[in-house]
Write an enzyme that holds these catalytic residues in place. Sequence first.
Site, PDB file in Angstrom:
ATOM      1  N   CYS A   8      35.432  89.068   0.696  1.00 40.98           N
ATOM      2  CA  CYS A   8      34.281  89.433  -0.130  1.00 40.98           C
ATOM      3  C   CYS A   8      33.175  88.368  -0.031  1.00 40.98           C
ATOM      4  O   CYS A   8      32.674  88.137   1.065  1.00 40.98           O
ATOM      5  CB  CYS A   8      34.706  89.717  -1.566  1.00 40.98           C
ATOM      6  N   HIS A  26      38.161  94.045  -0.491  1.00 39.17           N
ATOM      7  CA  HIS A  26      39.256  93.258  -1.064  1.00 39.17           C
ATOM      8  C   HIS A  26      40.591  93.805  -0.564  1.00 39.17           C
ATOM      9  O   HIS A  26      41.077  94.813  -1.107  1.00 39.17           O
ATOM     10  CB  HIS A  26      39.219  93.334  -2.598  1.00 39.17           C
ATOM     11  N   GLU A  52      43.466  92.635  -1.131  1.00 38.21           N
ATOM     12  CA  GLU A  52      44.469  92.496  -2.192  1.00 38.21           C
ATOM     13  C   GLU A  52      44.354  93.594  -3.242  1.00 38.21           C
ATOM     14  O   GLU A  52      45.248  93.746  -4.084  1.00 38.21           O
ATOM     15  CB  GLU A  52      44.349  91.112  -2.847  1.00 38.21           C
TER      16      GLU A  52
END
Length: 209
Positions: A81, A190, A192
């Site tokens: 990001c 992202h 994750e």
Amino acid sequence: MPDVVVLDYGSGNLRSAVRALERAGADVTLTADFQAGLAADGLVVPGVGAYAACMAGLRGVKGDRMIGRRLAGGRPVLGICVGMQVLFARGVEHGVETEGCHEWPGVVERLQAPVVPHMGWNTVEAPDGTALFAGIEDEHFYFVHSYGVRDWVLETNDRTRAPLVTWAEHGGDRFVAAVENGPLTATQFHPEKSGDAGAALLRNWVLSL
């Protein structure tokens, strides 16, 4: 298990990145320690919020120098990001221009789309030969951002291997979604927060360490 440092420089909630990397097979340490960051098999530079604030935090822990030293030695770095955005030469937000890490030329600027921020799931256009997106080229990934790199300007002139650039589109505006450039890898989305596809991407990166 590869040893991975997630750089703690005051940028947002990092625990989700730590947990996702652990699930991907890494032994993860969350720290701002300079020597630990240099010594790890892999360094992850996350980032949320304003470009200028992230750069200030990064410089506060000598993170820019850490990145530069690692890359000079061919040691892997992954930006996520705003952690990807700061790798470029500069960012412009609300008329304020901030110097980045200058690992790639280019400017981070506001997306030119009818609805900003770009928030939610989106597909990407991964290039041939990608290792990062191997097996997940057609999957969706989770984005949350108002700014991005809308023009890739690095010229290699065939002297070095050209980076692999992945693109995405929001509201008719194309922007860089990921870059694979030797030891330097980065994603605008992202991983994750991207479910099974993000987990697979992180696993691809960890397995490359």
